[in-house]
Design an enzyme around this catalytic site. Sequence first.
Site, PDB file in Angstrom:
ATOM      1  CB  SER A   1      -0.826  -0.057   1.191  1.00 44.51           C
ATOM      2  OG  SER A   1      -0.137   0.247   2.428  1.00 44.51           O
TER       3      SER A   1
ATOM      4  CE  LYS B   1      -2.569   1.987   4.803  1.00 47.30           C
ATOM      5  NZ  LYS B   1      -2.476   1.252   3.871  1.00 47.30           N
TER       6      LYS B   1
END
Length: 183
Positions: free
Chosen positions: A41, A79
């Site tokens: 991700s 993230k």
Amino acid sequence: MNNNSLKHEVLSWLKTILVALMIVIVCRHYLITPSIVEGESMMPTLHDGDRIILSKIGKIERFDEIAFQAPDSDDAYVKRVIGLPGDKIEVKEDILYINDKQVEEPYLEEYKKSLSQSQYLTNNFTLKEVAGKSTVPEGCLFVLGDNRLVSKDSRYFGFIEDDSVIGDVKLRIWPLEAIGIPE
């Protein structure tokens, strides 16, 4: 070496090891901690298997890469911080707007180059649509993965709370295999 001298030497070594162990424990608990990236991700910035060092001190800023306790599982996610408290976030035609101002995202260029002209890396959204609020609430952050097509991030689970942050990525250590060292 007599018995007394040997005993003194052993105690000296034990004290040294104990002090070193205490320093490691304090540093690991309060200052830094190692982690391993799992998943794709955050590609191309971070890859599956990358070893990272997280700083547990300092202020989290926009665009920092952070690790946090996932709100939807027992895992820790890594993230990028996009929205800080009070921010209004929107993506239109693959352009990020923060507080109605267009913001460059150079870390996405590699993926954007591989898309067709009519394809977007990040689908259009407003903060209200994906998180139910017009601005990021106090004590919260809005995070996105760099690999927007596969990232499970704030578009899916909403805001993350400040106290779920484990640390800010300060150092990336290449996987051992990438530099020719078998694990």
